[in-house]
Design a protein around this motif. Sequence first.
Motif, PDB file in Angstrom:
ATOM      1  N   LYS A 368       0.820  -1.214   0.000  1.00 21.25           N
ATOM      2  CA  LYS A 368       0.000   0.000   0.000  1.00 21.25           C
ATOM      3  C   LYS A 368       0.853   1.264   0.000  1.00 21.25           C
ATOM      4  N   ALA A 369       1.966   1.223   0.720  1.00 22.14           N
ATOM      5  CA  ALA A 369       2.841   2.397   0.837  1.00 22.14           C
ATOM      6  C   ALA A 369       4.253   1.975   0.442  1.00 22.14           C
ATOM      7  N   PRO A 370       4.513   1.827  -0.866  1.00 23.58           N
ATOM      8  CA  PRO A 370       5.799   1.279  -1.288  1.00 23.58           C
ATOM      9  C   PRO A 370       6.981   2.160  -0.885  1.00 23.58           C
ATOM     10  N   MET A 371       8.046   1.506  -0.413  1.00 25.19           N
ATOM     11  CA  MET A 371       9.296   2.213  -0.150  1.00 25.19           C
ATOM     12  C   MET A 371       9.954   2.547  -1.489  1.00 25.19           C
ATOM     13  N   VAL A 372      10.653   3.692  -1.534  1.00 27.64           N
ATOM     14  CA  VAL A 372      11.324   4.116  -2.763  1.00 27.64           C
ATOM     15  C   VAL A 372      12.793   4.381  -2.466  1.00 27.64           C
ATOM     16  N   ARG A 373      13.607   4.352  -3.534  1.00 25.45           N
ATOM     17  CA  ARG A 373      15.055   4.467  -3.352  1.00 25.45           C
ATOM     18  C   ARG A 373      15.528   5.894  -3.103  1.00 25.45           C
ATOM     19  N   ASN A 374      15.010   6.852  -3.871  1.00 28.34           N
ATOM     20  CA  ASN A 374      15.645   8.164  -3.916  1.00 28.34           C
ATOM     21  C   ASN A 374      14.748   9.319  -3.487  1.00 28.34           C
ATOM     22  N   GLY A 375      13.756   9.055  -2.674  1.00 28.19           N
ATOM     23  CA  GLY A 375      12.950  10.137  -2.125  1.00 28.19           C
ATOM     24  C   GLY A 375      11.826  10.630  -3.005  1.00 28.19           C
ATOM     25  N   HIS A 376      11.662  10.081  -4.209  1.00 24.65           N
ATOM     26  CA  HIS A 376      10.544  10.500  -5.059  1.00 24.65           C
ATOM     27  C   HIS A 376       9.259   9.842  -4.558  1.00 24.65           C
ATOM     28  N   GLY A 377       8.120  10.291  -5.083  1.00 27.67           N
ATOM     29  CA  GLY A 377       6.849   9.715  -4.666  1.00 27.67           C
ATOM     30  C   GLY A 377       6.710   8.274  -5.151  1.00 27.67           C
ATOM     31  N   PRO A 378       6.036   7.428  -4.392  1.00 26.91           N
ATOM     32  CA  PRO A 378       5.866   6.037  -4.828  1.00 26.91           C
ATOM     33  C   PRO A 378       4.885   5.928  -5.986  1.00 26.91           C
ATOM     34  N   GLU A 379       5.046   4.889  -6.807  1.00 25.59           N
ATOM     35  CA  GLU A 379       4.092   4.576  -7.872  1.00 25.59           C
ATOM     36  C   GLU A 379       2.990   3.698  -7.270  1.00 25.59           C
ATOM     37  N   HIS A 380       1.725   4.100  -7.464  1.00 27.26           N
ATOM     38  CA  HIS A 380       0.619   3.330  -6.887  1.00 27.26           C
ATOM     39  C   HIS A 380      -0.238   2.611  -7.939  1.00 27.26           C
ATOM     40  N   ALA A 381      -0.227   3.080  -9.204  1.00 28.43           N
ATOM     41  CA  ALA A 381      -1.119   2.496 -10.221  1.00 28.43           C
ATOM     42  C   ALA A 381      -0.766   1.023 -10.458  1.00 28.43           C
ATOM     43  N   PHE A 382      -1.755   0.160 -10.350  1.00 25.63           N
ATOM     44  CA  PHE A 382      -1.527  -1.292 -10.371  1.00 25.63           C
ATOM     45  C   PHE A 382      -0.816  -1.744 -11.656  1.00 25.63           C
ATOM     46  N   GLY A 383      -1.290  -1.260 -12.805  1.00 25.23           N
ATOM     47  CA  GLY A 383      -0.717  -1.707 -14.076  1.00 25.23           C
ATOM     48  C   GLY A 383       0.740  -1.295 -14.219  1.00 25.23           C
ATOM     49  N   VAL A 384       1.060  -0.072 -13.784  1.00 22.71           N
ATOM     50  CA  VAL A 384       2.456   0.397 -13.867  1.00 22.71           C
ATOM     51  C   VAL A 384       3.335  -0.438 -12.929  1.00 22.71           C
ATOM     52  N   GLN A 385       2.821  -0.694 -11.727  1.00 20.02           N
ATOM     53  CA  GLN A 385       3.579  -1.514 -10.776  1.00 20.02           C
ATOM     54  C   GLN A 385       3.837  -2.913 -11.325  1.00 20.02           C
ATOM     55  N   GLU A 386       2.834  -3.459 -12.004  1.00 17.25           N
ATOM     56  CA  GLU A 386       2.968  -4.808 -12.566  1.00 17.25           C
ATOM     57  C   GLU A 386       4.083  -4.839 -13.615  1.00 17.25           C
ATOM     58  N   ARG A 387       4.167  -3.769 -14.438  1.00 10.55           N
ATOM     59  CA  ARG A 387       5.236  -3.704 -15.452  1.00 10.55           C
ATOM     60  C   ARG A 387       6.602  -3.539 -14.797  1.00 10.55           C
ATOM     61  N   MET A 388       6.661  -2.752 -13.705  1.00  9.47           N
ATOM     62  CA  MET A 388       7.937  -2.578 -12.992  1.00  9.47           C
ATOM     63  C   MET A 388       8.493  -3.922 -12.535  1.00  9.47           C
ATOM     64  N   LEU A 389       7.622  -4.746 -11.973  1.00 12.12           N
ATOM     65  CA  LEU A 389       8.079  -6.040 -11.473  1.00 12.12           C
ATOM     66  C   LEU A 389       8.461  -6.969 -12.626  1.00 12.12           C
ATOM     67  N   ALA A 390       7.653  -6.967 -13.693  1.00 12.11           N
ATOM     68  CA  ALA A 390       7.951  -7.830 -14.845  1.00 12.11           C
ATOM     69  C   ALA A 390       9.286  -7.438 -15.476  1.00 12.11           C
ATOM     70  N   ASP A 391       9.545  -6.124 -15.583  1.00 14.59           N
ATOM     71  CA  ASP A 391      10.820  -5.665 -16.156  1.00 14.59           C
ATOM     72  C   ASP A 391      11.993  -6.151 -15.300  1.00 14.59           C
ATOM     73  N   TRP A 392      11.843  -6.027 -13.988  1.00  4.27           N
ATOM     74  CA  TRP A 392      12.952  -6.431 -13.093  1.00  4.27           C
ATOM     75  C   TRP A 392      13.179  -7.941 -13.173  1.00  4.27           C
ATOM     76  N   LEU A 393      12.076  -8.698 -13.234  1.00  4.68           N
ATOM     77  CA  LEU A 393      12.203 -10.155 -13.317  1.00  4.68           C
ATOM     78  C   LEU A 393      12.698 -10.613 -14.686  1.00  4.68           C
ATOM     79  N   GLY A 394      12.461  -9.758 -15.716  1.00  5.53           N
ATOM     80  CA  GLY A 394      12.835 -10.143 -17.075  1.00  5.53           C
ATOM     81  C   GLY A 394      11.836 -11.065 -17.721  1.00  5.53           C
ATOM     82  N   VAL A 395      10.542 -10.909 -17.359  1.00 10.90           N
ATOM     83  CA  VAL A 395       9.492 -11.741 -17.950  1.00 10.90           C
ATOM     84  C   VAL A 395       8.363 -10.846 -18.457  1.00 10.90           C
ATOM     85  N   HIS A 396       7.734 -11.239 -19.565  1.00  9.63           N
ATOM     86  CA  HIS A 396       6.602 -10.464 -20.100  1.00  9.63           C
ATOM     87  C   HIS A 396       5.600 -11.408 -20.746  1.00  9.63           C
TER      88      HIS A 396
END
Length: 396
Positions: A368-396
């Motif tokens: 609900k309240a994601p931690m971030v690396r560099n002090g910027h605001g967290p991303e909350h939109a579900f679809g964007v978050q899903e792409r962030m994880l897929a990119d990091w995992l290297g799967v689509h």
Amino acid sequence: MSMQTGRRVGVAFVGMGGAVATTAIAGIEMIKSGSNRLDGLPLAGKAVAGMVGYKDLVFGGWDLNGDDLGAAASTHGVLTKQDLENGAQVLNTMRPWPAVGSAKFCKNIDGQNRIVAKDHREAVTAIAEDLRRFRKEAGVDEVVVVNLASTERWPDLTAPSLNSRAAFERGLDESDEAISPAMLYAYAAIKNGIPYANFTPSVAADVPALIDLARELNVPVAGKDGKTGQTMMKTVLAPALKARALHVDGWFSTNILGNRDGLALNDPSSLQSKLNTKGTVLDSILGYPVEDHLVHIHYYRPRGDDKEAWDNIDVTGFLGQKMQIKINFLCKDSILAAPLVIEIARVLDLAKKRGDGGVQEQLSLFFKAPMVRNGHGPEHAFGVQERMLADWLGVH
């Protein structure tokens, strides 16, 4: 889909006797025995090189209640007697280690299974020793700590001990009152190079002192507050409303739940911690403040773990016409949460294996309240978050 890694990973839960932890452990043990499928596990269909398999997870952890996990689970009302006899029998043989607790931070939750320590420093030493013993006795290649304990009250974030590593470590020696039990577990894990996740609304690894420590030691950390039910629905719906230019005039949310989490939230100080993590999601996604975004949570014992969430959404569309959306989500708190906890542990272990330390933003999808690396605001939109994880995992 699971890839063979030849590695075994230990997952140490803070709050091992709670409904979420016992459900997670039972689910994995039932997968091992063949009596449970992979339904509900978000990454089950992903083939990711190096990610530990579900059957290669083993469990341990702490709880203020010293009952065996079978007895604890029978009080939560999530697992059936058949579950406990059909693959999850091992819960009857598992007991949590003594835990750190504080009535000052969590008023409504207490127990006798306590670490005996004269100060914070000694408590951290005991936690670290538990982790070393767990690694050795379980014969695992890596350990991950996940906080599933009851919600603590909000601490004084301006306290010097929370804002630098040096001051935090002095605070351990002085048993500084600003340092909570959740922070002691987080510090013990990070200091010993063990990945750490906070699935609760409590403040833990997200204070500057511990974020800096995790970055310096290159230890993966993630949090906070698992996004399971009502907030998950908000982060799915709000981007769609924004895309269709439907202005959200107000969003009224209320919940009832009767499990141990609900009992902890029956204390106003702990409740405020929960509301703090739920309150900012909509404004961030929609790009404007929703002045009448109201959230209420009520402890209602008869429901047990069967949480019910109601949402009324008032929107304005073309020609200024007013409309309403109603949502009634009858969910099971631990059934939604346990799979996310398992996936978080697997991703944190993979991050450690990849040498990717510090805050793990790719896990925002699960919080609900994601931690971030560099002090910027967290991303909350579900679809964007899903792409962030897929990119990091290297799967689509």
